[in-house]
Design an enzyme around this catalytic site. Sequence first.
Site, short mmCIF file in Angstrom:
data_model
loop_
_atom_site.label_atom_id
_atom_site.label_comp_id
_atom_site.label_asym_id
_atom_site.label_seq_id
_atom_site.Cartn_x
_atom_site.Cartn_y
_atom_site.Cartn_z
N SER A 184 0.82 -1.21 0.00
CA SER A 184 0.00 0.00 0.00
C SER A 184 0.86 1.26 0.00
O SER A 184 1.74 1.41 -0.86
CB SER A 184 -0.93 -0.06 1.22
OG SER A 184 -2.05 0.75 1.01
N ASP A 348 -9.06 -6.15 -4.70
CA ASP A 348 -8.58 -5.00 -3.93
C ASP A 348 -9.25 -3.74 -4.44
O ASP A 348 -9.03 -3.32 -5.58
CB ASP A 348 -7.06 -4.89 -4.09
CG ASP A 348 -6.44 -3.81 -3.21
OD1 ASP A 348 -7.19 -2.99 -2.66
OD2 ASP A 348 -5.21 -3.79 -3.09
N HIS A 405 -6.72 -6.48 -0.64
CA HIS A 405 -5.56 -5.62 -0.38
C HIS A 405 -4.48 -6.34 0.44
O HIS A 405 -3.30 -6.13 0.22
CB HIS A 405 -6.05 -4.37 0.36
CG HIS A 405 -5.08 -3.24 0.37
ND1 HIS A 405 -4.42 -2.84 -0.76
CD2 HIS A 405 -4.65 -2.43 1.38
CE1 HIS A 405 -3.62 -1.81 -0.45
NE2 HIS A 405 -3.74 -1.56 0.84
#
Length: 432
Positions: A184, A348, A405
């Site tokens: 991320s 995601d 994610h």
Amino acid sequence: DEMLLSYLGFLLTFFKINYGPLLLTPYITSGDITTARTLSRVQDEEGVIPPSHAGFITVDKKLGNHLFFWYFPTTSRRSEAPLLLWLNGGPGASSMVGLFYENGPLRAVTADSYTAWNKSWTNSFSMLYIDNPVGCGFSYSENIPQGYRTTDEEVAMDLYSFLEQFYTMFPEFMSRELYIGGQSYAGKYVSSLGYVLHSNIQSGASKLPFRGAYIGGAFFDPYTQISLAVEFFYTMGALSWKQRNEFKETCFRNWPNGLACDAGFIVRILDYDSMDNYMAPKKFPEFIQNIMNLEKVKKILHVGNRSFQLINDGVNFKLGEVILWSTKSKLAVLLDNYKVLLYEGDFDARVPTVGVEGALLTMPWSLQEAYNNSKRASWYQEGEQIGSFSRTGNFCRVVLRNAGHHVPHDQPDISLTMMEHFVHFGCIDSYI
Ligand SMILES: *[C@@H]1O[C@H](CO)[C@@H](O)[C@H](O)[C@H]1NC(C)=O
Ligand SMILES: *[C@@H]1O[C@H](CO)[C@@H](O)[C@H](O)[C@H]1NC(C)=O
Ligand SMILES: *[C@@H]1O[C@H](CO)[C@@H](O)[C@H](O)[C@H]1NC(C)=O
């Protein structure tokens, strides 16, 4: 000898805890590596936590900035097993999210219990988790808020200073490969740190065995990625045509000085848990904070009376507008010089693949055209398609199926296999 050493360690550790957090830098700089290693040993009487090392390394003496780490040697017998650095994003999130929820050898179960996790990436690699930047998790500054970092470069310099000291403490890693990575917003940390490593290696200032970078659900080119996230939500039917257009017309008006609208509205269309995996919404394991603050855990980790913050919004606030700046040109340097893996899960919604693709298509590296013209291949395992991948030079691109994610959480076996393929073959070798 071992017994004497561990008894000594026990005594030292015992006394250290009464004084406060274990600061290792004084031992490292004075060359007393044995004491640093002994004091940082993590020994769990209950036998749940694997033998490991934890403590603080000072990255800015003047400000009193100390980064907390937890390092797990690999359980594999391969003596040449590489070292993988793992960072979570946020900005402001502790890397214990990765340790307890994704690829570490422990799993958070409830607010006060955890168990051993046997699908950890430590099965194949040594794993180093750092709470980063200063202010996240157990990492702290003696000067708040001045000590908190305001630029990507400062964050990267802290990590670099950390790594040099870590390698002084564990010199055996000089002869193994180093891969830096995370997830991320760590896409920005990893590109900036990689750039600093590259510059210092080029100039001869560093000898660290840096070989590559890997980033899951990578966020590193905010303008491109946010614009395309809007298209993603539109495609999903979560935004109307009017909302899509309004966002595109008004939100980027003040760019690059921030978004001129509340981007949070997109997030609120999908509930928070669905953002991370829109096919299998999951509660984010906030109770990791509780686990890290258990007295028994704090004692084992030599953190003294420090308290642990899973997400620190102060860190986020201090970085401010910088959060929206791109580190694409730094990542491009890594693509041209090292092995790089970028992967996402197909479910995601927090960092959707379409945005990562947009950033990659405009990545200023020597193989941009080749990447533009690359083709994805399917990755099969026992007749089942588990993902798709492409390889362009030393760049490996992977999208895994049935993952969100937190890829290593959703696909523990496959994500570990992916990392093994990346490290050993440069990308997915579907004939293995
Ligand atoms: C991993 O743990 C699970 C459940 O705790 C167990 O069933 C399994 O046999 C273990 N696998 C290995 C390889 O140790
Ligand atoms: C830890 O202890 C020191 C010294 O007693 C004190 O100044 C500090 O406020 C304490 N910190 C926390 C987080 O409790
Ligand atoms: C690659 O594709 C992107 C998106 O269409 C485009 O902006 C870029 O100029 C292309 N690069 C090359 C070298 O063709």
